[in-house]
Design a protein around this motif. Structure first.
Motif, PDB file in Angstrom:
ATOM      1  N   TYR A  36      -4.693  -4.497  -3.890  1.00  0.00           N
ATOM      2  CA  TYR A  36      -4.415  -5.918  -3.738  1.00  0.00           C
ATOM      3  C   TYR A  36      -4.804  -6.328  -2.320  1.00  0.00           C
ATOM      4  CZ  TYR A  36      -1.655  -6.215  -8.031  1.00  0.00           C
ATOM      5  OH  TYR A  36      -1.247  -6.232  -9.344  1.00  0.00           O
ATOM      6  N   LYS A  38      -4.024  -9.362   0.572  1.00  0.00           N
ATOM      7  CA  LYS A  38      -3.021 -10.387   0.884  1.00  0.00           C
ATOM      8  C   LYS A  38      -3.381 -11.106   2.178  1.00  0.00           C
ATOM      9  CE  LYS A  38       1.934 -11.195   1.403  1.00  0.00           C
ATOM     10  NZ  LYS A  38       1.739 -12.124   2.521  1.00  0.00           N
ATOM     11  N   ALA A  41       0.989 -15.736   4.309  1.00  0.00           N
ATOM     12  CA  ALA A  41       1.692 -16.797   3.594  1.00  0.00           C
ATOM     13  C   ALA A  41       1.215 -16.965   2.151  1.00  0.00           C
ATOM     14  CB  ALA A  41       1.590 -18.135   4.332  1.00  0.00           C
ATOM     15  N   GLU A  42       0.514 -15.980   1.636  1.00  0.00           N
ATOM     16  CA  GLU A  42       0.132 -16.017   0.228  1.00  0.00           C
ATOM     17  C   GLU A  42       0.622 -14.748  -0.459  1.00  0.00           C
ATOM     18  OE1 GLU A  42      -4.087 -18.440   0.861  1.00  0.00           O
ATOM     19  OE2 GLU A  42      -3.978 -16.695  -0.468  1.00  0.00           O
ATOM     20  N   GLY A  43       0.680 -14.792  -1.775  1.00  0.00           N
ATOM     21  CA  GLY A  43       1.019 -13.598  -2.514  1.00  0.00           C
ATOM     22  C   GLY A  43      -0.169 -12.660  -2.610  1.00  0.00           C
ATOM     23  N   PRO A  44       0.074 -11.395  -2.947  1.00  0.00           N
ATOM     24  CA  PRO A  44      -1.036 -10.445  -3.123  1.00  0.00           C
ATOM     25  C   PRO A  44      -1.961 -10.894  -4.250  1.00  0.00           C
ATOM     26  CG  PRO A  44       1.094  -9.313  -3.025  1.00  0.00           C
ATOM     27  CD  PRO A  44       1.384 -10.767  -3.161  1.00  0.00           C
ATOM     28  N   PHE A  46      -4.900  -9.535  -6.853  1.00  0.00           N
ATOM     29  CA  PHE A  46      -5.485  -8.337  -7.442  1.00  0.00           C
ATOM     30  C   PHE A  46      -6.977  -8.251  -7.124  1.00  0.00           C
ATOM     31  CE2 PHE A  46      -6.284  -4.992 -10.312  1.00  0.00           C
ATOM     32  CZ  PHE A  46      -7.411  -5.305 -11.061  1.00  0.00           C
ATOM     33  N   PHE A  89      -3.232  -3.707   0.114  1.00  0.00           N
ATOM     34  CA  PHE A  89      -2.178  -2.841  -0.407  1.00  0.00           C
ATOM     35  C   PHE A  89      -2.713  -1.979  -1.535  1.00  0.00           C
ATOM     36  CE2 PHE A  89       1.530  -4.324   1.791  1.00  0.00           C
ATOM     37  CZ  PHE A  89       1.304  -5.659   2.063  1.00  0.00           C
ATOM     38  N   PHE A 105       4.080   0.323  -4.208  1.00  0.00           N
ATOM     39  CA  PHE A 105       3.101  -0.097  -3.205  1.00  0.00           C
ATOM     40  C   PHE A 105       3.171   0.753  -1.948  1.00  0.00           C
ATOM     41  CE2 PHE A 105       1.322  -4.204  -4.560  1.00  0.00           C
ATOM     42  CZ  PHE A 105       2.146  -4.528  -5.623  1.00  0.00           C
ATOM     43  N   LYS A 107       2.403   0.589   2.339  1.00  0.00           N
ATOM     44  CA  LYS A 107       2.808  -0.385   3.337  1.00  0.00           C
ATOM     45  C   LYS A 107       1.687  -1.327   3.746  1.00  0.00           C
ATOM     46  CE  LYS A 107       6.586   2.161   5.516  1.00  0.00           C
ATOM     47  NZ  LYS A 107       7.167   2.615   6.795  1.00  0.00           N
TER      48      LYS A 107
ATOM     49  N   GLN B  41       6.404  -4.164   5.344  1.00  0.00           N
ATOM     50  CA  GLN B  41       6.450  -3.205   4.233  1.00  0.00           C
ATOM     51  C   GLN B  41       5.636  -3.721   3.054  1.00  0.00           C
ATOM     52  OE1 GLN B  41       8.271  -0.240   4.613  1.00  0.00           O
ATOM     53  NE2 GLN B  41       8.522  -1.016   6.706  1.00  0.00           N
ATOM     54  N   GLY B  42       5.400  -2.824   2.095  1.00  0.00           N
ATOM     55  CA  GLY B  42       4.801  -3.276   0.860  1.00  0.00           C
ATOM     56  C   GLY B  42       5.861  -3.829  -0.077  1.00  0.00           C
ATOM     57  N   LEU B  91       8.804 -11.903  -4.280  1.00  0.00           N
ATOM     58  CA  LEU B  91       7.562 -12.167  -5.004  1.00  0.00           C
ATOM     59  C   LEU B  91       7.794 -12.046  -6.501  1.00  0.00           C
ATOM     60  CD1 LEU B  91       5.251  -9.973  -2.761  1.00  0.00           C
ATOM     61  CD2 LEU B  91       5.071 -12.453  -2.968  1.00  0.00           C
ATOM     62  N   ALA B 101      -0.437  -8.220 -12.339  1.00  0.00           N
ATOM     63  CA  ALA B 101      -1.758  -8.593 -11.866  1.00  0.00           C
ATOM     64  C   ALA B 101      -1.771  -9.893 -11.083  1.00  0.00           C
ATOM     65  CB  ALA B 101      -2.716  -8.700 -13.043  1.00  0.00           C
ATOM     66  N   GLY B 104       2.793 -14.785  -7.412  1.00  0.00           N
ATOM     67  CA  GLY B 104       3.019 -16.080  -6.805  1.00  0.00           C
ATOM     68  C   GLY B 104       2.976 -15.962  -5.292  1.00  0.00           C
ATOM     69  N   GLN B 105       3.171 -17.091  -4.618  1.00  0.00           N
ATOM     70  CA  GLN B 105       3.100 -17.111  -3.157  1.00  0.00           C
ATOM     71  C   GLN B 105       4.357 -16.546  -2.515  1.00  0.00           C
ATOM     72  OE1 GLN B 105       1.979 -21.387  -2.823  1.00  0.00           O
ATOM     73  NE2 GLN B 105       0.277 -20.615  -1.597  1.00  0.00           N
TER      74      GLN B 105
END
Lengths: 115, 112
Positions: A36, A38, A41-44, A46, A89, A105, A107, B41-42, B91, B101, B104-105
Motif C-alpha cells: 500500500y 500512503k 492525511a489520506e488512507g492507504p 492499494f 506499507f 502491516f 511499520k 506505526q502501521g 481507518l 483493498a 477511507g481517509q
C-alpha cells in the motif's frame, strides 16, 4: 512480536532510478501479500499484491518479488518519479476458511524521490 | 462518492467521553474492516464484518470498543470512556472479496 517487518524507515532515490523497498515476515501461514502507498492525511491506497503460489507480479512500473524460503518480499519501482514519494506499507494475510483475511502491516518505509 | 467515506475526519474528545466514528463503505462491498493506526506505526486490525455479521473482533483492545454494522452497509465504531492511549487514526476499509483493498481517509482521534 512483529510478524511483518520493514526495517528501513526511510529511503531516498533519484528520479528515474530504481526504488527497492523490502519487507520480511515471520509467520509461515501468510500466503497473500500486498503493498500500500500512503500520502499524508489520506488512507492507504492499494498498489499491488502477490499470492504465495507466485514469486513475481508486475503492474506497470511496480513489481513485487516474493522469496518464500527467505520469508522476504520486495517492491521495485522503476523508473521512480517524484509523485511516488509517500510511505509504503507491506501487509500480509493468511487465508482462513470462513474467516476474515485480516491484514498484518509493517511499520512502513518513507520513500522520497528527488527530482 | 465512489470511495470509502469516514466521518468525522478529526475528533477531539475529553478523557472519559464516548465517541462514535462512522464508515460508509463502497456500495455493494460485503467485507468491512476497522484498523487503528498509531503515530509512526502501521495499521493494526480491530474488527471485521461480512455483511451485518461481525465475524472477527479479536483486535478490539478492550471492552470499551464496540463496532456494529446493523444493515450490512454503514458501520460505526464506538469507543466508550476514551483514554489518552486511544488517540490514533481509525481507518475503515471495504472489499468485495474479503481483502482490505479500499481504505477511507481515516478519522484522527485525539483524546485530551
Amino acid at each position: 512480536d512483529q510478524q511483518v517487518k520493514q526495517n528501513s524507515p526511510s529511503l531516498s532515490v533519484q528520479e528515474g532510478r530504481i526504488s527497492i523497498l523490502n519487507c520480511d515476515y515471520t509467520n509461515s501461514m501468510f500466503d497473500y501479500f500486498l503493498w500500500y502507498k500512503k500520502y499524508p492525511a489520506e488512507g492507504p491506497t492499494f498498489l499491488i499484491s502477490i499470492s504465495s503460489i507466485k514469486d513475481k507480479n508486475e503492474d506497470g512500473r511496480f513489481t513485487v518479488f516474493l522469496n518464500k524460503s527467505a520469508k522476504h518480499l520486495s517492491l521495485h519501482i522503476v523508473p521512480s518519479q517524484p509523485g511516488d514519494s509517500a510511505v509504503y506499507f507491506c501487509a500480509a494475510s493468511a487465508l482462513r476458511e470462513g474467516g476474515s483475511e485480516k491484514l498484518v502491516f509493517g511499520k512502513g518505509t518513507k520513500l522520497t524521490v528527488n527530482p | 462518492g465512489a470511495g470509502v467515506s469516514q466521518s468525522p475526519r478529526y475528533k477531539v474528545a475529553k478523557r472519559g467521553q464516548d465517541v462514535a466514528l462512522r464508515c460508509d463503505p463502497i456500495s455493494g462491498h460485503v467485507s468491512l474492516f476497522w484498523y487503528q493506526q498509531a503515530l509512526g506505526q502501521g495499521p493494526e486490525f480491530l474488527t471485521y464484518f461480512q455483511n451485518e455479521a461481525q465475524l472477527d473482533k479479536s483486535g478490539l483492545p478492550s471492552d470499551r470498543f464496540f463496532a456494529e454494522r446493523p444493515e450490512g452497509s454503514v458501520s460505526t465504531l464506538k469507543i466508550q470512556r476514551t483514554q489518552q492511549e486511544d488517540s490514533a487514526v481509525y481507518l475503515c476499509a471495504s472489499s468485495p472479496d474479503g481483502y482490505a483493498a479500499f481504505f477511507g481517509q481515516g478519522t484522527r482521534l485525539t483524546v485530551v
